[in-house]
Design a protein around this motif. Structure first.
Motif, PDB file in Angstrom:
ATOM      1  N   ARG A 265     -22.416 -20.189 -43.340  1.00 36.27           N
ATOM      2  CA  ARG A 265     -22.839 -21.720 -43.745  1.00 36.27           C
ATOM      3  C   ARG A 265     -21.883 -22.275 -44.802  1.00 36.27           C
ATOM      4  O   ARG A 265     -21.640 -23.035 -45.133  1.00 36.27           O
ATOM      5  N   THR A 266     -21.550 -21.541 -45.605  1.00 40.54           N
ATOM      6  CA  THR A 266     -21.413 -21.696 -47.095  1.00 40.54           C
ATOM      7  C   THR A 266     -19.796 -21.782 -46.772  1.00 40.54           C
ATOM      8  O   THR A 266     -19.499 -22.683 -47.971  1.00 40.54           O
ATOM      9  N   ALA A 267     -18.929 -20.960 -46.207  1.00 38.71           N
ATOM     10  CA  ALA A 267     -17.477 -21.210 -45.977  1.00 38.71           C
ATOM     11  C   ALA A 267     -17.274 -22.365 -44.957  1.00 38.71           C
ATOM     12  O   ALA A 267     -16.477 -22.973 -45.392  1.00 38.71           O
ATOM     13  N   HIS A 268     -18.378 -22.105 -44.303  1.00 39.32           N
ATOM     14  CA  HIS A 268     -18.859 -24.185 -43.448  1.00 39.32           C
ATOM     15  C   HIS A 268     -18.255 -24.660 -44.110  1.00 39.32           C
ATOM     16  O   HIS A 268     -16.990 -26.040 -44.477  1.00 39.32           O
ATOM     17  N   ASP A 269     -19.430 -25.074 -45.643  1.00 39.84           N
ATOM     18  CA  ASP A 269     -19.682 -26.264 -46.375  1.00 39.84           C
ATOM     19  C   ASP A 269     -18.514 -25.821 -47.651  1.00 39.84           C
ATOM     20  O   ASP A 269     -17.687 -27.487 -47.512  1.00 39.84           O
ATOM     21  N   ARG A 270     -18.077 -25.547 -47.746  1.00 43.35           N
ATOM     22  CA  ARG A 270     -16.852 -25.345 -48.496  1.00 43.35           C
ATOM     23  C   ARG A 270     -15.127 -25.440 -47.258  1.00 43.35           C
ATOM     24  O   ARG A 270     -14.331 -26.023 -48.436  1.00 43.35           O
ATOM     25  N   ASN A 271     -15.271 -25.157 -46.549  1.00 43.74           N
ATOM     26  CA  ASN A 271     -14.092 -25.724 -45.432  1.00 43.74           C
ATOM     27  C   ASN A 271     -13.870 -27.677 -45.956  1.00 43.74           C
ATOM     28  O   ASN A 271     -12.704 -27.534 -45.701  1.00 43.74           O
ATOM     29  N   ALA A 272     -15.165 -27.734 -45.921  1.00 42.80           N
ATOM     30  CA  ALA A 272     -15.072 -29.042 -45.403  1.00 42.80           C
ATOM     31  C   ALA A 272     -15.285 -29.977 -46.201  1.00 42.80           C
ATOM     32  O   ALA A 272     -14.334 -30.847 -47.229  1.00 42.80           O
ATOM     33  N   ILE A 273     -15.361 -29.714 -47.579  1.00 44.11           N
ATOM     34  CA  ILE A 273     -14.346 -29.740 -48.863  1.00 44.11           C
ATOM     35  C   ILE A 273     -13.909 -30.083 -49.176  1.00 44.11           C
ATOM     36  O   ILE A 273     -13.323 -31.283 -49.669  1.00 44.11           O
ATOM     37  N   ASN A 274     -12.972 -28.897 -49.544  1.00 45.62           N
ATOM     38  CA  ASN A 274     -11.941 -28.718 -49.106  1.00 45.62           C
ATOM     39  C   ASN A 274     -11.053 -29.624 -48.363  1.00 45.62           C
ATOM     40  O   ASN A 274     -10.596 -29.886 -48.349  1.00 45.62           O
TER      41      ASN A 274
END
Length: 163
Positions: free
Chosen positions: A108-117
């Motif tokens: 979930r964290t990776a998904h959120d960070r990737n969306a921010i990027n």
């Protein structure tokens, strides 16, 4: 064709535990890459982003291989690649289940960070496009690109000596 569910052997259970641990480690490292990517996007360091992109792609491929290995193991045991299957197979393995929960949280964290990027990239591209438009307008010679990617000044207005 779906296989009927079968009980995992001790080797299957060990393999599943190892895959969860390996995927957890790789995902944690992937998140570190995403954090570096965000910092580089904010700083506008394009050169470093190009280098980091290869590292990110390599890490993603490693994660995908681990996921595929886990999915194949689950399929061989006649189970879908799902949270419920993992919980069923690891019911007697509290440490593996705890790691699985951590893995899901990291995902979930990776998904959120990737969306921010992704949003940062879109913003950076919009800013670059706006700057390019300003520069081209200031030059009063907007450049057009042909099918081969070559630039040609736009032809507009009157030619000198024409009425």
């Amino acid at each position: 064709m779906n296989r009927p569910p079968q009980a995992p052997t001790p080797a299957d259970t060990q393999r599943l535990a190892l895959l969860v641990e390996a995927e957890f480690i790789q995902l944690r490292e992937f998140i570190a890459i995403l954090e570096r990517e965000e910092a580089l996007l904010v700083a506008g360091d394009s050169d470093a982003l190009v280098t980091l992109a290869q590292e990110k792609s390599d890490r993603y491929r490693q994660l995908q291989r681990l996921h595929d290995d886990r999915a194949l193991l689950l399929a061989r045991l006649g189970r879908p690649d799902s949270d419920a299957s993992m919980r069923e197979l690891c019911a007697g393995l509290p440490r593996v289940l705890a790691r699985w929960d951590e893995l899901l949280e990291l995902a979930r964290t990776a998904h959120d960070r990737n969306a921010i990027n992704g949003r940062l990239i879109v913003e950076r591209m919009a800013a670059n496009q706006a700057a390019l438009s300003v520069l081209l307008a200031a030059a009063d010679h907007p450049q057009l690109y042909d099918a081969d990617g070559q630039t040609h000044p736009a032809h507009g207005g009157r030619m000198l000596g024409s009425a």
